[in-house]
Every structure is written in structure tokens, then in C-alpha cells.
Write a protein that holds these residues in place. Sequence first.
Motif, short mmCIF file in Angstrom:
data_model
loop_
_atom_site.label_atom_id
_atom_site.label_comp_id
_atom_site.label_asym_id
_atom_site.label_seq_id
_atom_site.Cartn_x
_atom_site.Cartn_y
_atom_site.Cartn_z
N LEU A 143 76.54 20.32 52.12
CA LEU A 143 77.30 21.05 53.13
C LEU A 143 76.39 21.62 54.21
N ASP A 144 75.15 21.90 53.87
CA ASP A 144 74.16 22.27 54.89
C ASP A 144 73.88 21.07 55.78
N ALA A 145 73.69 19.89 55.18
CA ALA A 145 73.43 18.67 55.95
C ALA A 145 74.60 18.31 56.85
N ALA A 146 75.82 18.61 56.39
CA ALA A 146 77.01 18.29 57.19
C ALA A 146 77.17 19.24 58.37
N GLY A 147 76.43 20.35 58.39
CA GLY A 147 76.53 21.29 59.49
C GLY A 147 77.79 22.14 59.44
N LEU A 148 78.37 22.29 58.26
CA LEU A 148 79.59 23.07 58.08
C LEU A 148 79.23 24.44 57.53
N ARG A 149 79.02 25.39 58.43
CA ARG A 149 78.46 26.68 58.03
C ARG A 149 79.36 27.45 57.07
N LEU A 150 80.67 27.39 57.30
CA LEU A 150 81.55 28.14 56.41
C LEU A 150 81.58 27.54 55.01
N TRP A 151 81.65 26.21 54.93
CA TRP A 151 81.63 25.58 53.61
C TRP A 151 80.26 25.75 52.95
N ALA B 274 74.51 33.48 52.02
CA ALA B 274 75.96 33.34 52.24
C ALA B 274 76.48 34.45 53.14
N HIS B 275 76.08 35.68 52.85
CA HIS B 275 76.53 36.82 53.65
C HIS B 275 76.07 36.67 55.10
N THR C 187 78.67 36.45 58.18
CA THR C 187 78.60 37.50 59.20
C THR C 187 78.33 36.90 60.57
N ALA C 188 77.42 35.93 60.64
CA ALA C 188 77.08 35.33 61.93
C ALA C 188 78.26 34.61 62.55
N THR C 189 79.13 34.05 61.74
CA THR C 189 80.26 33.30 62.27
C THR C 189 81.52 34.15 62.42
N GLY C 190 81.49 35.38 61.97
CA GLY C 190 82.65 36.25 62.11
C GLY C 190 83.69 36.07 61.03
N ALA C 191 83.33 35.44 59.91
CA ALA C 191 84.26 35.24 58.80
C ALA C 191 84.26 36.49 57.93
N GLU C 192 85.02 37.49 58.35
CA GLU C 192 84.91 38.81 57.74
C GLU C 192 85.38 38.84 56.29
N GLY C 193 86.43 38.07 55.98
CA GLY C 193 86.92 38.08 54.61
C GLY C 193 85.88 37.54 53.64
N PHE C 194 85.33 36.36 53.94
CA PHE C 194 84.30 35.79 53.07
C PHE C 194 83.03 36.64 53.07
N ALA C 195 82.72 37.27 54.21
CA ALA C 195 81.54 38.14 54.26
C ALA C 195 81.70 39.31 53.29
N GLU C 196 82.92 39.85 53.22
CA GLU C 196 83.16 40.96 52.31
C GLU C 196 83.05 40.50 50.85
N ARG C 197 83.52 39.30 50.54
CA ARG C 197 83.36 38.77 49.19
C ARG C 197 81.88 38.64 48.83
N ALA C 198 81.07 38.16 49.79
CA ALA C 198 79.63 38.03 49.53
C ALA C 198 78.99 39.39 49.36
N VAL D 128 74.47 46.55 50.74
CA VAL D 128 74.62 45.97 52.07
C VAL D 128 75.88 46.53 52.68
N ARG D 129 75.82 46.83 53.97
CA ARG D 129 76.97 47.41 54.65
C ARG D 129 78.01 46.35 54.95
N SER D 130 79.26 46.78 55.09
CA SER D 130 80.32 45.86 55.48
C SER D 130 80.05 45.34 56.88
N ALA D 131 80.43 44.08 57.11
CA ALA D 131 80.25 43.48 58.43
C ALA D 131 81.19 44.14 59.43
N THR D 132 80.71 44.33 60.65
CA THR D 132 81.54 44.89 61.72
C THR D 132 81.55 43.96 62.90
N LEU D 133 82.67 43.98 63.63
CA LEU D 133 82.83 43.13 64.79
C LEU D 133 82.14 43.76 65.98
#
Length: 458
Positions: A326-334, A362-363, A367-378, A389-394
Amino acid sequence: MEAELLRGRAAFFRDGAADAVGHLIRAAALDPARGRLHLLDALQAGLVVGRVSAAARHALEAARRAPAATGDRTTADELLDALVAYLDDDLAAVPRLLRLLSDVTDPLWTRRLSLAALLAIELWDVALEDELATRAVDSARTDGTLMILPVGLWMQAMAAVQRGDLLTASALNSEADAIADVTGVPRHWYGRLFAAALRGGAAEAQPLIARVLAESHARRKGMLTATAHAAAALHANGTADHRTALASARLALTDGDLGTSSLALPELVEAALRCGEDDTAREAFARLSDHARAANTDWALGVRAHLAALLSDDPEPLHAEAVARLDAAGLRLWHGRALLHQGAWLRRDGRRLEARHALRAAHGLFTATGAEGFAERARVELVAAGEQVRSATLGGMEALTGQELNIARLVATGATSREVADRLFLSPRTIDAHLRSVFKKLDITSRRQLAAVVGQTT
């Protein structure tokens, strides 16, 4: 015959795909020389309505009965036969479909961008989707083909979402929407749905999903209904609401619409496992595994390895394969999801140092892509592994609307307000008003500062 074909095309835009199918099938009967081409268009229209709809069944049956191509076979001939085979559950058709899609210079795809995008997603090839979209956009800008341009931009936006570049997706969607408002092209919601789902905010995702579901039901667009449910499943898994994710994924997969094997099956597997429905998870994984092996892309095989790890008693090599592919595929969320599950398993296995390494990665991706739900899980997993680690903020560029982001990026290239206005079909006064909002949100005062800020995010 020409009148029948024109009625079919008009019906597609005026009344919807369902009313176009009959016109196109009649046009095929009246013009044997172009009959297979018209049947391909009828099949595409039927699939938009929904795979189990009367329109899709009518189109598929007509395509099955189509006489074999005579003389030199065209791309349309090959595509019609391969698509019929695939819809009849022949996975041997997958390499043929990928080969046909890979010829991005073929003019067949210019007029069938929606079908091209759908097949690229169904066959797990985001790079191919992006290549087809980029070529269409470049061609439409050169030729001034404003009916095609927004569709190409929406395709690019969906590819950007799949890569985890939500800022670019937002800008592309806004540009496409502005052109669609001028030209009357119906909006495509796919990229916007999944961008909202990935960001994880219920206030954005849930109203949008509800709106799209209402529209899809009203316009008899079963494929869009399935896609909206798939986005809802992704959103719910991202926020760890796995029971809702399971229900949404089941709805997405009810009719077997194209695109759902890559978009909804993975969500069903994870949600079912989290809800203790192991048999459901294994059945869904078996279906996904067959499709993934047939597609044979890093996206497909990476997701397959990722889910296989969740089902395995010996997940370590599968986690490693998933992360690498998934890193090779360039799919950051996956890629981030694979790291999240790898880290969670390492923590449960007592390997806290290795767990924190994977979870930090993962976090960071989320965080870099703005995926707040998955960031909170991480973040929760990191805390469980012994790291605070602090919660991600927009903030920063992510605080801009899609229109503001698009304008900021164009102005950062040195374009004047008039040039940006012409590009986006807006007035210079509107551009300047958006710029004032951009400057305020980014706490800057000049276009030179804006260029520096934009340059840091690209």
C-alpha cells in the motif's frame, strides 16, 4: 436511426440513465454497423441505474444477444464482450478490461469517462483512473470541451481521495462544480462523498450522505446509492462505529454494483470482525480475495494482505506485505490503515516499541491528510502503547473551503484575479473576496506569503 440515438442521449441528461437504455437499444437495432457501440452505451446507462435494475438487465440481455463483430475488432467490440463476461461473473475478463483501460489514448474513453472511472475503481487501479482523468482534462482544456471537463475533474478528485490527498480533491471538486453549474452537467458526488467520509466529521459527512441518498433514489441511480452507502461504511469504520459500518456496507453490496468490490467489501470485512461476525467477515473476504487476485495491483493485493492479517493466526508477514504494497501504491490512507492494524497487533503481542513506531507513522499519515477519525483511532492505540499524543486539530490549508483552496493554489502560481476568474467561471470581485478570507484563515497579508504557504503543502 439518428433521431433515436439523439433521443437516447437527450434522455440520459434530461430524464436519467433509465430512460436512455431503451432508446439506445432501439438505435442499435436500427444501425447494425454501430449497433455494438450503442449497446455499450446502453449497458453503461443501465449500470448507472443499478446492476439489478430492469434497465441494466435489459441492456445486458441485449448485449449478450449482440451479433459477433465482423472484420477488424474495435476497442468498443472488445470492451463490450469483456464487460458482458465480467458482469456474468467471469473474473478471467479482468486482465482484458485492464488492458483496454490502459490504452488511455483511445478516443473511446473520452466520451465514456464515467465508465472508465467506474471500471478503474472496480479493478483496483487508481493510477490508471488518474491517468485517464488527467488526459481527459488536458484534452478538454485544450479543445474547450466544457461538457467533458467537469467529469474529468471529478475523476481526478476521486483518484486524489484514494491517494489520501484530500486538499487536492477539495480543489478539484470545487472547480468541477463551478463549471457544472455553468454548463448544466449533473454533479458527480463520488469524490466528495469519500473525502467527507475520510475526514471523519459527522457534521460534514452525514448530511452529505443523506442528501446524496435522497437524490440517488429520486433519480433512480442505484450505483450512486451503493456508493453513498460505501462512503457511510468508510466513515463509520473511521470513527470506530463498526456496527453502523457493517449495516452500511451490507446495503452497499446488496445489488453487486460495480465499484463496490474495492470500496465496500473491505469495510464489510473489518466491520464484521469488530462486531464478532466472523463468518460474515470470512465470506466477504473470500469474495474480495478472488477479485483482488484477478486485478493483481498493489492496491488490490495490499488490501487483501491487510484483511488477511486480521483473519490470520500468523498475521506478522501479512501485515508487512500490506504495509509495503500500500506504500508502493501511493495510497496514504490505506497505508495508514495497514500501519494502524499492524501497530495494534504488535501492541497486543507485547512489542510496545515496535507498536509505537508503526502507530506513530499511521497517526502521522492520517493527520497530514486530514483523516481525523482514523487519526483519533491511531492516537488511542498510541496511548494504549504508552505514548501520549494530542488529538489532531484542523488548521492551516485544511481550514480552507474547496473553492478557497483552489483559488489559493492558482494565485500562488502568479495568476491574476482576472485569470483565476476566467479559469473558474467567477468574477474578479468574487475571487478577491475569497482571497480576503484565505488571508484571514492563514494569517497572512500578501500573495507572496500565500505562495510560500502553498509551496509548503505541495
